[in-house]
Scaffold this active site. Structure first.
Site, short mmCIF file in Angstrom:
data_model
loop_
_atom_site.label_atom_id
_atom_site.label_comp_id
_atom_site.label_asym_id
_atom_site.label_seq_id
_atom_site.Cartn_x
_atom_site.Cartn_y
_atom_site.Cartn_z
N ARG A 87 0.81 -1.22 0.00
CA ARG A 87 0.00 0.00 0.00
C ARG A 87 0.85 1.27 0.00
O ARG A 87 0.49 2.27 0.60
CB ARG A 87 -0.97 0.00 1.19
N CYS B 161 -10.82 -0.22 2.76
CA CYS B 161 -10.30 -0.76 4.02
C CYS B 161 -9.66 0.34 4.85
O CYS B 161 -8.85 1.13 4.36
CB CYS B 161 -9.26 -1.85 3.74
#
Length: 278
Positions: free
Chosen positions: A159, A206
């Site tokens: 990420r 998320c």
């Protein structure tokens, strides 16, 4: 003022984020490299599809730059499906278009509400794969110039992508495999089925990164936190790692809920979202 016109001197970013939360900012829409040069003359942030982002209620005091339609090459994908694509190209449409051409590699990104540049900047992905695995080269606007670098040179990780300071992704060239529309569709169906438990209402994706070897959603679920609510921000009943906006939630609601989640789980959870204005 040139084509990099200020869309609004005080535009609420809630209207430009998937969580629908956030205060005002000066928003510029860039249509060319010349526009980017003008827009980047002041401290700035770059906004893609507004997913994986939480903006403070007070907004941000930096200029917010969005890439204009010129950087959306979804329609041109049929002409050269393995060529350069603009960073404003929507990822969901790109995944579907690749399937129609029988090109594999994007199936694992099904359902991610991002544009191509934003997905590359944070190396968006799921357990089925990340965008870095299929990006060959990236074109950046840095210090008034366009430069090309390989994706490997940006050292993508979980990420994150190590972009140069104040770099703006403007285009990327993908490395997709040759398959058939039927096989790619089957792979996409498998991904869609596996991710069926994700909420369909307003969220920012998320909230937390998965700890090594574990799942943030599982941890939050086992702590009994699904349905926990602060104001109109709530931990999703469908998936513990999603915070949803039930309507008119504030950034303060969301951050208070984040703090309460962290207090009640047995491990340290790191936010996956980017925070602006805090």
């Amino acid at each position: 003022m040139s084509q990099a016109e200020s869309v609004a001197s005080s535009m609420p970013l809630a209207s430009l984020t998937t969580l629908h939360v956030g205060g005002p900012a000066e928003v510029w829409l860039a249509a060319s490299s010349a526009d980017l040069a003008e827009a980047t003359a002041a401290p700035f942030l770059v906004l893609g599809a507004g997913s994986n982002l939480l903006v403070a209620d007070r907004g941000v005091d930096r200029r917010v730059i969005r890439l204009g339609p010129r950087y959306n090459d979804l329609d041109d994908f049929r002409v050269d499906p393995k060529g350069w694509l603009g960073a404003a190209t929507p990822l969901p449409g790109l995944v579907r278009r690749a399937q129609r051409f029988g090109l594999s590699g994007l199936e694992g990104l099904l359902g991610i509400p991002a544009v191509l540049g934003g997905a590359i900047a944070m190396n968006a992905g799921t357990r089925f794969g990340s965008i870095a695995e299929v990006v060959d080269e990236v074109e950046l606007f840095v210090d008034g110039e366009l430069v090309r670098v390989s994706m490997a040179d940006l050292r993508p990780g979980y990420r994150r992508t190590r972009l140069p300071a104040d770099a703006i992704i403007v285009r990327a060239r993908l490395r997709l495999g040759d398959s058939t529309p039927e096989r790619v569709a089957e792979a996409m169906q498998s991904v869609d089925t596996a991710r069926d438990g994700q909420p369909k209402i307003t969220s920012a994706g998320c909230a937390f990164k998965n700890p090594p070897g574990d799942s943030a959603g599982r941890i939050i679920d086992e702590a009994g936190l699904k349905g926990m609510r602060v104001g109109n921000a709530m931990v999703s009943h469908e998936h513990g790692n999603f915070i949803v906006n039930l309507g008119q939630a504030t950034a303060s609601d969301v951050m208070t809920l984040v703090a309460q989640i962290r207090e009640r789980v047995p491990v340290s959870l790191e936010l996956e979202w980017h925070l602006w204005g805090f």
